[in-house]
Scaffold this active site. Structure first.
Site, short mmCIF file in Angstrom:
data_model
loop_
_atom_site.label_atom_id
_atom_site.label_comp_id
_atom_site.label_asym_id
_atom_site.label_seq_id
_atom_site.Cartn_x
_atom_site.Cartn_y
_atom_site.Cartn_z
CG ASN A 1 -0.46 -0.32 2.51
OD1 ASN A 1 0.59 -0.95 2.64
ND2 ASN A 1 -1.14 0.11 3.54
CD GLU B 1 -1.64 4.53 4.61
OE1 GLU B 1 -1.18 5.38 5.41
OE2 GLU B 1 -2.33 3.54 4.97
CD GLU C 1 -5.36 -5.97 -1.63
OE1 GLU C 1 -4.76 -4.89 -1.44
OE2 GLU C 1 -6.21 -6.41 -0.86
CB CYS D 1 -10.92 -2.61 0.06
SG CYS D 1 -10.30 -1.90 -1.48
#
Ligand code: THU
Length: 135
Positions: free
Chosen positions: A42, A44, A55, A86
Site C-alpha cells: 500500500n 498512502e 493489491e 477491499c
C-alpha cells in the site's frame, strides 16, 4: 511456485509499504501466466483518498508489463483476522479474472482461501450491464 513462495513475496513487498497515516502495512503478490509474480504494497498519501491498496499496485504493475492473465493472489497484513481485499480491489481483480484464487493471510500463519467470485458475487462488468440493463 506454490503458496509459500507467493506468501514470501507478499511478505517482502509488505516491508516496503508506505503507510504513515494508517500504520497498517499490507503486502500482495499476484501470480500471472507463465509463473511471473508481481508484488505490491500500500502507498498512502496525505490526501487520504488517493492512497493505493497493495493489491491494486500489484495489478497495475502486472498490466503495465503486459500481463493480464492472473491465477492467484496472496494478501498479507499484521492483523488478528486475515485481511480481506477491499471492495475496490475486488472489482479491479474481477476485471481480469472472477475465478482468481485469493489467499488472505496474517503474520501468525492464519490463512483463508476464497475464489474471487465468492467475495464479489454478481460483480459489475460491461457484459453484465448489457445483460441486465440492455445498455
Ligand atoms: N489496504 C490495502 O492495501 N489493501 C486492502 O485490501 C485493504 C486496505 C490498505 C489501504 C490503507 O493504506 C491501509 O490498508 C488501511 O486501510
Amino acid at each position: 511456485m506454490g503458496f509459500d513462495e507467493l506468501f514470501l513475496a507478499a511478505l517482502e513487498a509488505r516491508k516496503k509499504a508506505y503507510a504513515p497515516y494508517s500504520g497498517f502495512a499490507v503486502g500482495a503478490a499476484l501470480r500471472a501466466s507463465g509463473g511471473r509474480v508481481f508484488t505490491g504494497c500500500n502507498v498512502e498519501n496525505a490526501a487520504y483518498g488517493v492512497s493505493m491498496c497493495a493489491e491494486r499496485v500489484a495489478v497495475g504493475k502486472a498490466v503495465s508489463e503486459g500481463f493480464r492473465d492472473f491465477s492467484e493472489l496472496v494478501v498479507v497484513a499484521d492483523s488478528e483476522r486475515v485481511p480481506a481485499p477491499c471492495g475496490s480491489c475486488r472489482q479491479v481483480l474481477a476485471e481480469f479474472n472472477e475465478g482468481i484464487t485469493i489467499h488472505m493471510a496474517n503474520l501468525k500463519g492464519k490463512r483463508v482461501t476464497r475464489v474471487l467470485r465468492e467475495l464479489l458475487p454478481e460483480s459489475f462488468s460491461l457484459e453484465s450491464a448489457h445483460r441486465r440493463y440492455g445498455v
